[in-house]
Motif scaffolding. Structure first.
Motif, PDB file in Angstrom:
ATOM      1  N   VAL A 185     -17.638  -8.553  30.599  1.00 27.18           N
ATOM      2  CA  VAL A 185     -16.564  -9.538  30.728  1.00 27.18           C
ATOM      3  C   VAL A 185     -15.201  -8.868  30.584  1.00 27.18           C
ATOM      4  N   VAL A 186     -15.072  -7.986  29.590  1.00 26.47           N
ATOM      5  CA  VAL A 186     -13.804  -7.286  29.366  1.00 26.47           C
ATOM      6  C   VAL A 186     -13.488  -6.371  30.542  1.00 26.47           C
ATOM      7  N   GLY A 187     -14.497  -5.640  30.995  1.00 27.41           N
ATOM      8  CA  GLY A 187     -14.290  -4.740  32.122  1.00 27.41           C
ATOM      9  C   GLY A 187     -13.866  -5.484  33.376  1.00 27.41           C
ATOM     10  N   ALA A 188     -14.502  -6.623  33.637  1.00 25.60           N
ATOM     11  CA  ALA A 188     -14.159  -7.420  34.815  1.00 25.60           C
ATOM     12  C   ALA A 188     -12.743  -7.959  34.713  1.00 25.60           C
ATOM     13  N   ALA A 189     -12.356  -8.384  33.513  1.00 26.94           N
ATOM     14  CA  ALA A 189     -11.012  -8.920  33.319  1.00 26.94           C
ATOM     15  C   ALA A 189      -9.950  -7.850  33.556  1.00 26.94           C
ATOM     16  N   LEU A 190     -10.197  -6.661  33.035  1.00 28.14           N
ATOM     17  CA  LEU A 190      -9.235  -5.569  33.223  1.00 28.14           C
ATOM     18  C   LEU A 190      -9.147  -5.157  34.683  1.00 28.14           C
ATOM     19  N   SER A 191     -10.275  -5.166  35.368  1.00 30.19           N
ATOM     20  CA  SER A 191     -10.281  -4.772  36.785  1.00 30.19           C
ATOM     21  C   SER A 191      -9.518  -5.767  37.652  1.00 30.19           C
ATOM     22  N   MET A 192      -9.397  -7.013  37.180  1.00 31.17           N
ATOM     23  CA  MET A 192      -8.640  -8.031  37.906  1.00 31.17           C
ATOM     24  C   MET A 192      -7.156  -7.997  37.564  1.00 31.17           C
ATOM     25  N   GLY A 193      -6.779  -7.059  36.722  1.00 30.41           N
ATOM     26  CA  GLY A 193      -5.370  -6.897  36.377  1.00 30.41           C
ATOM     27  C   GLY A 193      -4.907  -7.701  35.187  1.00 30.41           C
ATOM     28  N   ALA A 194      -5.816  -8.233  34.397  1.00 30.28           N
ATOM     29  CA  ALA A 194      -5.440  -9.013  33.218  1.00 30.28           C
ATOM     30  C   ALA A 194      -4.873  -8.097  32.134  1.00 30.28           C
ATOM     31  N   SER A 195      -3.857  -8.573  31.445  1.00 29.94           N
ATOM     32  CA  SER A 195      -3.312  -7.816  30.318  1.00 29.94           C
ATOM     33  C   SER A 195      -4.288  -7.936  29.140  1.00 29.94           C
ATOM     34  N   LYS A 196      -4.055  -7.117  28.107  1.00 27.41           N
ATOM     35  CA  LYS A 196      -4.950  -7.158  26.951  1.00 27.41           C
ATOM     36  C   LYS A 196      -4.883  -8.525  26.259  1.00 27.41           C
ATOM     37  N   LEU A 197      -3.694  -9.107  26.211  1.00 25.32           N
ATOM     38  CA  LEU A 197      -3.564 -10.442  25.610  1.00 25.32           C
ATOM     39  C   LEU A 197      -4.321 -11.475  26.431  1.00 25.32           C
ATOM     40  N   GLU A 198      -4.237 -11.360  27.740  1.00 28.46           N
ATOM     41  CA  GLU A 198      -4.958 -12.287  28.611  1.00 28.46           C
ATOM     42  C   GLU A 198      -6.463 -12.091  28.492  1.00 28.46           C
ATOM     43  N   VAL A 199      -6.895 -10.856  28.304  1.00 30.19           N
ATOM     44  CA  VAL A 199      -8.325 -10.594  28.112  1.00 30.19           C
ATOM     45  C   VAL A 199      -8.841 -11.372  26.901  1.00 30.19           C
ATOM     46  N   VAL A 200      -8.043 -11.351  25.831  1.00 28.25           N
ATOM     47  CA  VAL A 200      -8.453 -12.039  24.599  1.00 28.25           C
ATOM     48  C   VAL A 200      -8.403 -13.552  24.780  1.00 28.25           C
ATOM     49  N   MET A 201      -7.267 -14.058  25.265  1.00 26.86           N
ATOM     50  CA  MET A 201      -7.051 -15.502  25.307  1.00 26.86           C
ATOM     51  C   MET A 201      -7.834 -16.199  26.411  1.00 26.86           C
ATOM     52  N   LYS A 202      -7.924 -15.562  27.587  1.00 23.55           N
ATOM     53  CA  LYS A 202      -8.504 -16.231  28.748  1.00 23.55           C
ATOM     54  C   LYS A 202      -9.945 -15.822  29.049  1.00 23.55           C
ATOM     55  N   PHE A 203     -10.413 -14.778  28.396  1.00 29.96           N
ATOM     56  CA  PHE A 203     -11.774 -14.330  28.680  1.00 29.96           C
ATOM     57  C   PHE A 203     -12.640 -14.297  27.414  1.00 29.96           C
ATOM     58  N   LEU A 204     -12.231 -13.520  26.404  1.00 30.68           N
ATOM     59  CA  LEU A 204     -13.055 -13.410  25.195  1.00 30.68           C
ATOM     60  C   LEU A 204     -13.207 -14.756  24.491  1.00 30.68           C
ATOM     61  N   TYR A 205     -12.090 -15.442  24.241  1.00 26.47           N
ATOM     62  CA  TYR A 205     -12.166 -16.722  23.542  1.00 26.47           C
ATOM     63  C   TYR A 205     -12.929 -17.766  24.356  1.00 26.47           C
ATOM     64  N   VAL A 206     -12.750 -17.738  25.659  1.00 21.87           N
ATOM     65  CA  VAL A 206     -13.453 -18.710  26.508  1.00 21.87           C
ATOM     66  C   VAL A 206     -14.955 -18.466  26.469  1.00 21.87           C
ATOM     67  N   GLU A 207     -15.360 -17.200  26.571  1.00 22.31           N
ATOM     68  CA  GLU A 207     -16.786 -16.875  26.541  1.00 22.31           C
ATOM     69  C   GLU A 207     -17.406 -17.135  25.171  1.00 22.31           C
ATOM     70  N   ALA A 208     -16.600 -16.959  24.126  1.00 27.99           N
ATOM     71  CA  ALA A 208     -17.136 -17.070  22.760  1.00 27.99           C
ATOM     72  C   ALA A 208     -16.885 -18.434  22.135  1.00 27.99           C
ATOM     73  N   ARG A 209     -16.323 -19.390  22.881  1.00 27.81           N
ATOM     74  CA  ARG A 209     -15.879 -20.653  22.281  1.00 27.81           C
ATOM     75  C   ARG A 209     -17.006 -21.414  21.590  1.00 27.81           C
ATOM     76  N   SER A 210     -18.186 -21.382  22.161  1.00 30.01           N
ATOM     77  CA  SER A 210     -19.301 -22.080  21.527  1.00 30.01           C
ATOM     78  C   SER A 210     -19.632 -21.468  20.168  1.00 30.01           C
TER      79      SER A 210
END
Length: 226
Positions: free
Chosen positions: A128-153
């Motif tokens: 998930v992190v690798g895919a987010a970075l490859s799409m040009g997401a910043s580190k903050l966006e990786v956390v807020m829009k990817f990690l937290y979303v995947e881990a919300r449950s």
């Protein structure tokens, strides 16, 4: 055998004190939950991000943060309450009362939920992190829009488990005049040999915990889109 009629009679007799004790418990646990979300969530996130192989890998910060969490979680709670009396008095002006009792409880809640957050983030697939970075997401966006979303449950379930722990810790806060349901059960039930009253309070606590667990589990399942 308990006399349920007498139990109901005792509850009605002490209904004002019970309501006050429940309110004190809600205040302590509410402050603890707020501290867990506002400070435990970012702390747990930094625990994850500074670990080996993560976005902000830093051995020094990782060791410091882990040391803080481990020390607080392993510290005997009653001793922690006494140990923190000077800090509590500095922050709220007194070491006695419900608000004062919330200070050590809040510190413990931060450490407990931080570890839950870290574990939830660890369970997110590394791709998930690798895919987010490859799409040009910043580190903050990786956390807020990817990690937290995947881990919300997991984050919700972890907060549910933590909240139940906070309720358990709150029951011993009578040692610093914190009040709450646990203190009420000891003072009005155990010390006065009012067995039915103490049993009624225990049932109340069990019902409260079950409701929180049920709500948390339902929300967690609803958020789990995997």
């Amino acid at each position: 055998m308990f006399d349920f009629a007498l139990m109901a009679e005792k509850v009605m007799q002490f209904r004002t004190q019970i309501a006050e004790a429940v309110g004190e418990t809600f205040l302590m646990v509410g402050i603890s939950v707020a501290a867990a979300v506002l400070l435990g969530l970012p702390l747990g996130t930094m625990l994850f991000l500074t670990a080996k192989g993560q976005l902000y890998e830093n051995r020094t910060w990782s060791a410091l943060l882990n040391g803080f969490v481990n020390v607080v979680r392993s510290f005997p709670f009653l001793l922690l309450v006494v140990f923190m009396i000077p800090l509590t008095r500095l922050l709220v002006g007194t070491a006695i009362g419900t608000l004062a009792a919330s200070v050590p409880l809040g510190v413990v809640s931060i450490a407990i939920y931080a570890r839950q957050v870290e574990q939830s983030l660890v369970e997110v697939p590394r791709g998930v992190v690798g895919a987010a970075l490859s799409m040009g997401a910043s580190k903050l966006e990786v956390v807020m829009k990817f990690l937290y979303v995947e881990a919300r449950s997991g984050l919700v379930l972890g907060l549910t488990t933590s909240t139940i722990s906070f309720i358990s810790y709150s029951t011993v806060m009578g040692v610093v005049g914190g009040g709450g349901v646990g203190d009420f059960a000891i003072r009005y039930g155990y010390q006065r040999f009012e067995t039915e009253l103490m049993a009624a309070v225990i049932v109340l606590m069990i019902v409260l915990v079950q409701l929180i667990q049920f709500a948390g589990s339902r929300i967690s399942r609803w958020l789990d889109k995997r």
